[in-house]
Motif scaffolding. Structure first.
Motif, PDB file in Angstrom:
ATOM      1  N   MET A 109     -19.578 -46.884 -35.452  1.00  0.00           N
ATOM      2  CA  MET A 109     -19.065 -47.670 -34.330  1.00  0.00           C
ATOM      3  C   MET A 109     -17.842 -48.507 -34.718  1.00  0.00           C
ATOM      4  N   GLU A 153     -22.420 -43.157 -28.939  1.00  0.00           N
ATOM      5  CA  GLU A 153     -23.253 -44.357 -28.993  1.00  0.00           C
ATOM      6  C   GLU A 153     -24.628 -44.080 -29.584  1.00  0.00           C
ATOM      7  N   ARG A 172     -13.653 -51.500 -26.255  1.00  0.00           N
ATOM      8  CA  ARG A 172     -13.293 -51.645 -27.654  1.00  0.00           C
ATOM      9  C   ARG A 172     -12.645 -53.001 -27.877  1.00  0.00           C
ATOM     10  N   GLN A 184     -14.218 -52.207 -33.018  1.00  0.00           N
ATOM     11  CA  GLN A 184     -15.608 -51.847 -32.768  1.00  0.00           C
ATOM     12  C   GLN A 184     -15.803 -51.486 -31.308  1.00  0.00           C
ATOM     13  N   TRP A 185     -16.543 -50.401 -31.093  1.00  0.00           N
ATOM     14  CA  TRP A 185     -16.878 -49.988 -29.740  1.00  0.00           C
ATOM     15  C   TRP A 185     -18.182 -50.619 -29.297  1.00  0.00           C
ATOM     16  N   ASN A 186     -18.231 -51.012 -28.041  1.00  0.00           N
ATOM     17  CA  ASN A 186     -19.459 -51.468 -27.403  1.00  0.00           C
ATOM     18  C   ASN A 186     -19.491 -50.794 -26.044  1.00  0.00           C
TER      19      ASN A 186
END
Length: 253
Positions: free
Chosen positions: A183, A131, A90, A84-86
């Motif tokens: 995401m 995003e 990652r 998951q990307w934030n």
């Protein structure tokens, strides 16, 4: 995770390579003639007739026809993790987090009344995730991680190497929407490993399947992906992209 969810993985001649059960509580759908090889390695098996295996589309349809629950998650047998990307960071989900995400995915799918959901097949590359667009409702959902909610549609058995592209188009054609978590992405070994689709993949068959997909849905919807791709095979001086690019004529994200 809810006991109302079945997690099934079609597996063919890969008893020594199946790893998904280490990450998610998965049952491997294997041909009767191969079941003992899987059991000898203490792998959880769900035995299907030999006649149901040998084709990705056919075994996926057998699973859809025989699943004991309305909520079915179909995953590849080499799924190692979900990521998951934030922002620009990652992280990989641990098993508990992945199970919580699966529950959440089915809950949201039911609330949105979609029959199929999945994750971003390309988001391990940060450039493939924006995003501002964490969800999509009219894009491709890949076979390595596909959730179904009481879905009556079935895979086209003429197109076993492009079956997930066709299923995406079937769902969108009938229901006009699906759900993809942009995401979230998966880590697996999709190419170069024996067994599974690798036993029947070659460039000639890939092109044949691509042409069938175009014939079924039209060249305005199924197109050659001319962008950079890691999924190419060299043919003399040129390269041929194994995966099509879908242009789905439905408004929205």
């Amino acid at each position: 995770m809810s006991n109302e969810i079945t997690i099934a993985s079609p597996s063919w001649k890969r008893a020594d390579r199946a790893v998904t059960h280490r990450y998610l509580p998965t049952v491997y759908v294997v041909a009767e003639s191969q079941a003992e090889e899987y059991r000898a390695r203490d792998l959880p098996v769900w035995v299907c007739p030999d006649s149901a295996q040998g084709s990705t589309s056919r075994v996926r349809n057998w699973i859809l026809d025989n699943t004991p629950t309305k909520k079915l998650l179909m995953v590849d047998d080499d799924l190692r993790a979900l990521g998951q990307w934030n922002g620009t960071s990652r992280r990989r989900m641990n098993s508990d987090e992945a199970l919580e995400f699966v529950d959440h995915g089915f809950t949201l799918a039911e609330e949105m009344r979609v029959r199929m959901w999945g994750v971003n097949p390309a988001a391990a590359d940060k450039q493939a995730y924006r995003e501002s667009n964490p969800f999509s409702m009219g894009v491709f959902v890949g076979g390595p991680f596909t959730g179904f909610v009481d879905c009556p549609l079935r895979y086209d058995e003429r197109i076993p190497l492009k079956e997930d592209y066709d299923m995406t188009l079937q769902v969108l054609n009938r229901y006009r929407r699906l759900l993809r978590f942009n995401m979230v992405h998966y880590f697996n070994d999709m190419h170069g490993m024996p067994g599974g689709c690798a036993d029947i993949r070659n460039l000639e068959r890939e092109k044949e399947q691509f042409d069938l997909l175009v014939k079924k849905w039209g060249s305005e919807i199924v197109r050659v992906d001319k962008g950079n791709s890691h999924n190419k095979r060299r043919v003399r001086e040129a390269s041929y992209d194994l995966n099509p690019k879908l242009r789905i004529p439905i408004g929205g994200v």
